[in-house]
Design a protein around this motif. Structure first.
Motif, PDB file in Angstrom:
ATOM      1  N   PHE A   1      32.165  35.114  42.151  1.00 43.78           N
ATOM      2  CA  PHE A   1      32.972  36.076  41.528  1.00 43.78           C
ATOM      3  C   PHE A   1      34.274  35.874  41.382  1.00 43.78           C
ATOM      4  N   GLN A   2      35.047  36.590  40.559  1.00 42.39           N
ATOM      5  CA  GLN A   2      36.651  36.546  40.577  1.00 42.39           C
ATOM      6  C   GLN A   2      37.020  38.136  40.899  1.00 42.39           C
ATOM      7  N   ALA A   3      38.336  38.080  41.517  1.00 43.01           N
ATOM      8  CA  ALA A   3      38.606  39.432  41.958  1.00 43.01           C
ATOM      9  C   ALA A   3      40.258  39.556  41.679  1.00 43.01           C
TER      10      ALA A   3
ATOM     11  N   THR B   1      42.817  33.984  28.049  1.00 40.27           N
ATOM     12  CA  THR B   1      41.268  33.970  27.849  1.00 40.27           C
ATOM     13  C   THR B   1      40.604  32.800  28.146  1.00 40.27           C
ATOM     14  N   VAL B   2      41.341  31.593  27.698  1.00 43.15           N
ATOM     15  CA  VAL B   2      40.754  30.422  28.225  1.00 43.15           C
ATOM     16  C   VAL B   2      41.282  29.842  29.380  1.00 43.15           C
ATOM     17  N   ALA B   3      42.730  30.180  29.973  1.00 41.09           N
ATOM     18  CA  ALA B   3      42.786  29.914  31.402  1.00 41.09           C
ATOM     19  C   ALA B   3      42.321  30.419  32.484  1.00 41.09           C
ATOM     20  N   GLN B   4      42.020  31.762  32.196  1.00 31.56           N
ATOM     21  CA  GLN B   4      41.554  32.624  33.151  1.00 31.56           C
ATOM     22  C   GLN B   4      40.560  33.900  32.672  1.00 31.56           C
ATOM     23  N   PRO B   5      39.234  33.165  32.111  1.00 29.00           N
ATOM     24  CA  PRO B   5      38.526  34.275  31.455  1.00 29.00           C
ATOM     25  C   PRO B   5      37.964  35.163  32.125  1.00 29.00           C
ATOM     26  N   SER B   6      37.490  34.991  33.323  1.00 35.04           N
ATOM     27  CA  SER B   6      36.990  36.410  33.956  1.00 35.04           C
ATOM     28  C   SER B   6      37.903  37.301  34.572  1.00 35.04           C
TER      29      SER B   6
ATOM     30  N   ASP C   1      32.928  29.262  34.897  1.00 34.98           N
ATOM     31  CA  ASP C   1      33.341  27.969  35.317  1.00 34.98           C
ATOM     32  C   ASP C   1      34.609  27.594  34.856  1.00 34.98           C
ATOM     33  N   ALA C   2      35.092  28.120  33.843  1.00 33.62           N
ATOM     34  CA  ALA C   2      36.765  27.830  33.643  1.00 33.62           C
ATOM     35  C   ALA C   2      37.638  28.431  34.309  1.00 33.62           C
ATOM     36  N   ASP C   3      37.083  29.331  35.573  1.00 37.25           N
ATOM     37  CA  ASP C   3      38.216  29.951  36.088  1.00 37.25           C
ATOM     38  C   ASP C   3      38.742  29.156  37.176  1.00 37.25           C
ATOM     39  N   GLY C   4      38.109  27.953  37.453  1.00 33.23           N
ATOM     40  CA  GLY C   4      38.602  27.177  38.740  1.00 33.23           C
ATOM     41  C   GLY C   4      37.818  27.565  40.059  1.00 33.23           C
ATOM     42  N   VAL C   5      38.404  27.788  41.046  1.00 35.55           N
ATOM     43  CA  VAL C   5      38.036  28.177  42.293  1.00 35.55           C
ATOM     44  C   VAL C   5      37.629  29.630  42.209  1.00 35.55           C
ATOM     45  N   SER C   6      36.230  29.516  42.769  1.00 36.50           N
ATOM     46  CA  SER C   6      35.712  31.103  42.496  1.00 36.50           C
ATOM     47  C   SER C   6      35.915  31.779  43.871  1.00 36.50           C
ATOM     48  N   ASN C   7      35.351  32.927  43.828  1.00 33.43           N
ATOM     49  CA  ASN C   7      35.548  33.698  45.182  1.00 33.43           C
ATOM     50  C   ASN C   7      36.770  34.011  45.643  1.00 33.43           C
TER      51      ASN C   7
ATOM     52  N   GLY D   1      49.227  29.258  32.294  1.00 35.31           N
ATOM     53  CA  GLY D   1      47.913  29.904  32.403  1.00 35.31           C
ATOM     54  C   GLY D   1      47.345  30.357  33.580  1.00 35.31           C
ATOM     55  N   ARG D   2      47.837  29.655  34.727  1.00 35.71           N
ATOM     56  CA  ARG D   2      47.484  30.023  36.157  1.00 35.71           C
ATOM     57  C   ARG D   2      48.146  31.080  36.730  1.00 35.71           C
ATOM     58  N   ASP D   3      49.548  31.267  36.659  1.00 35.11           N
ATOM     59  CA  ASP D   3      50.461  32.371  37.341  1.00 35.11           C
ATOM     60  C   ASP D   3      50.598  33.486  36.214  1.00 35.11           C
ATOM     61  N   PHE D   4      50.532  33.324  35.028  1.00 39.10           N
ATOM     62  CA  PHE D   4      51.097  34.358  34.047  1.00 39.10           C
ATOM     63  C   PHE D   4      49.876  34.965  33.128  1.00 39.10           C
TER      64      PHE D   4
END
Length: 705
Positions: free
Chosen positions: A495-497, A401-406, A462-468, A362-365
């Motif tokens: 935010f996430q970019a 969408t669960v691993a990286q929703p933003s 919140d589910a994104d992990g580390v923000s910014n 989920g993190r890498d793909f």
């Protein structure tokens, strides 16, 4: 048919005589000039010791003649010794690293003609008792045991030997073995000859050979496959491939095994290291070398290599899979199931490995698994866990969408064409283009062209992990680079970019192909960042990486412009922090050469959750090839007496510099640099909220007061 004759030890003349036909007729069958009549097919099958179906379909080898066995490469005649496969040392024995490398390889081998994603499934399977005994028999363990014993006897001298010795002891002392199988579907499969150039030889026979030339390919070093053997405590991987292009007239159940052991001596005979499980090749000297064979369904079932369908792709079975991080997790605490039902150590291990695989995929793909508009996902992934064929954890499909929703929301908005210019409401996605100025190759000065990379910014969840953070990716949509944004204004919303470059920005974007090639060359074997590399220097120039640093600067500036809040009238919002924060530029005379020193040009600071000062500073750099080193020193402002100096708990470079023993070394020709740090709370003489901060930049090691 020629291959089957060799396997049975017969010649064309022998078969012709047995069938009471001419040798010319047999030759015509072998060369494809004619096909035997159905009645003759039965006689051929009897002569070859197989069934008529095998002769008709040619999906398996005849089962007579040379049996499947292990071939161990003989020791070098000059006495040289290898302590293992050096390529495997490029990666840790970590299932998350394995997931990244193997999933990237499957993405690169996706069949694109049908538009469907490549489907990759990871299966953890713990064997015990009779199931373990049956599997050891299937891999001819009795033939291998003398080799493992020889490795164990010399384990103290070799790192690989120690790992293998521990793996064997774990299997026998605990009576269990963990298999990890990676299946991909809608992929090319291991096509090509056993020895000549092709995908099969590149994976099974050779090292440091990639043979990847596809648009947006992730791998380029030929090292990723080494993670398969690095993750095996026994150094063993078994392979079953269904080919997209027939080889020897066949496509299904092409099977081979490869064993990676260090040099060893068994019964007075030395062996170089690797070994292969296969059928002896009649064309090799003494018919010793093992090559792949076309296995029957019963054989692949015994080897735990049965595939779900005849869809092209490859199954890799890692025998004795181990993951140091999972073992550490499982010994710290039991999960909820353990507390309720009391899982044993083996089940806890595979549960931990299962969780880490899902997390890594989920993190890498996440981007490769996301579609929208006219763009379809490139990838589907899932993980399941078994014990002796019984389900421990049901197959879990990884949902981006669960691993990286933003970030998933941002990418879908780009694909759907629903982005905005500025963020004014929650859930919006802002888009900016940032220029990647591509250099001319061959060391020539100038710019080939400007590639407009796509920057997407959205509100974090919140589910994104580390923000910014900015996640950067290119053609195959695997996350390559993760980086924070330096110099953010205080109080910005989380935010996430996402940065899309190369083919990820779009096939029709100017210079997409050239950007893809340039960025791919700027990646190390781990494919986890863009920067200086040997290939970049050889193909472009020693300063080509500055183009990437400039891209990072452009990205950071665009992000800050998008997330900055409008300034309040009167500037009252930051008054309290400005009272607590002082940026001091220590007056330092120019050096005798007339060269100016780097100067602090911007500072953001905030008090962290543990009471530490968290600081991001920007430095303005003078022109020059050799810039002096500087030391950032953090002090507390006091009304009288000397200022107490605080210790750094963390000091890291962000852009335009490197940190070495607390000293900043600046990148030649850079105009600005950014670093980030956090103070050590133990060095604070008073509570942080009651203090004011002073940051100085001192020449050299900064030891002077």
């Amino acid at each position: 048919m020629a291959r089957q004759l060799k396997l049975t030890g017969k010649t064309q003349a022998d078969l012709a005589e047995e069938l009471k036909l001419t040798r010319a007729a047999v030759s015509a069958w072998i060369t494809g000039r004619s096909v035997p009549r159905p009645t003759v097919m039965e006689e051929i099958a009897e002569a070859l010791g197989t069934d008529v179906g095998t002769v008709h379909t040619r999906t398996t080898d005849t089962q007579v003649g040379l049996p499947v066995t292990w071939y161990h490469r003989p020791g070098y005649p000059d006495g040289g010794r290898d302590g293992g496969n050096a390529a495997a040392f490029a990666f840790d024995a970590d299932v998350q690293v394995l997931a990244r490398e193997t999933c990237q390889n499957s993405l690169d081998e996706r069949l694109t003609e049908n538009g469907r994603p490549v489907r990759v499934r990871y299966t953890l399977h713990e064997l015990t008792g009779e199931a373990l005994d049956a599997f050891r028999k299937a891999i001819l363990w009795d033939d291998l045991q003398p080799h493992y014993l020889a490795v164990s006897e010399s384990a103290s001298q070799q790192k690989v030997g120690r790992v293998v010795d521990a793996g064997v002891r774990d299997m026998f002392e605990k009576g269990r073995l963990v298999l990890l199988r990676i299946d991909d579907y809608n992929a090319s499969g291991l096509t090509g000859d056993d020895y000549d150039d092709g995908k099969f030889a590149a994976v099974v026979r050779r090292q440091l050979e990639s043979l990847k030339s596809g648009r947006g390919a992730g791998g380029s070093y030929g090292l990723g496959k080494a993670t398969l053997w690095a993750t095996s405590a026994l150094g063993m991987v078994l392979i079953n491939s269904t080919l997209s292009v027939p080889h020897e007239g066949r496509t299904e159940r092409r099977v081979i095994g490869r064993l990676e052991l260090p040099w060893r001596s068994v019964d007075g005979q030395s062996y170089a290291g690797p070994a292969w499980l296969g059928r002896p090749d009649p064309d090799t000297r003494g018919a010793e070398v093992a090559r792949s064979w076309w296995a029957d369904e019963e054989t692949v079932e015994r080897l735990h290599l049965t595939r779900d369908s005849d869809e092209p792709g490859t199954s890799f079975l890692i025998v004795g899979a181990h993951d140091v991080a999972s073992l550490e997790q499982s010994t710290v605490a039991l999960d909820a199931d353990d507390e309720d039902g009391g899982d044993d150590d083996g089940t806890r291990d595979i549960r931990a490995m299962h969780r880490r695989l899902v997390e890594a995929l989920g993190r890498d793909f996440w981007a490769a698994m996301t579609g929208g508009g006219s763009r379809l996902p490139l990838l589907e992934t899932s993980v399941r866990s078994l014990r002796n064929g019984e389900v421990v954890i049901e197959e879990e499909k990884v949902d981006p969408t669960v691993a990286q929703p933003s970030r998933t929301r941002a990418l879908r908005a780009f694909y759907d064409g629903t982005t905005v210019d500025r963020l004014t409401e929650a859930g919006q996605v802002a888009l900016r283009t940032v220029p990647l100025r591509l250099p001319l190759s061959g060391g020539r000065r100038g710019t080939l062209g400007i590639h407009p990379a796509i920057l997407l910014v959205t509100e974090a969840e919140d589910a994104d992990g580390v923000s910014n953070q900015v996640h950067s990716l290119r053609g195959n949509r695997m996350t390559i680079k993760k980086s924070g944004v330096a110099g953010l204004p205080l109080g910005v919303n989380a935010f996430q970019a996402v940065l899309l470059a190369g083919h990820a920005a779009g096939e029709s974007v100017p210079f997409a192909e050239e950007a893809e090639e340039f960025l791919r060359a700027a990646e190390p074997p781990e494919h986890d960042r863009w920067g200086q590399s040997e290939e970049l220097t050889l193909r472009w120039s020693h300063s080509a990486h500055h183009r990437i640093a400039r891209l990072t600067t452009e990205v950071n500036a665009a992000v800050k412009e998008l997330v900055a809040r409008p300034k309040r009238a009167g500037g009252e919002g930051g008054a309290k922090l400005r009272k607590a924060l002082t940026v001091q530029r220590r007056t330092t005379p120019r050096r005798g050469s007339g060269q100016a020193l780097p100067e602090l040009d911007g500072l953001d600071a905030a008090i962290g959750a543990d009471g530490e000062w968290r600081i991001t500073a920007e430095v303005k750099l003078p022109r020059g090839d050799e810039l002096p080193t500087m030391t950032p020193v953090v002090l507390l402002d006091v009304r009288s007496g000397s200022r107490p100096r605080l210790d750094w708990a963390e000091l890291v470079a962000v852009d335009g510099c490197e940190v070495e023993d607390g000293v900043l070394r600046f990148t030649p020709h850079a105009r600005r640099a950014t670093f980030r740090g956090a103070t050590d709370v133990a060095s604070h003489p008073v509570r942080t909220a009651l203090t004011r901060l002073v940051l100085e930049l001192r020449a050299g090691k900064g030891s002077e007061a």
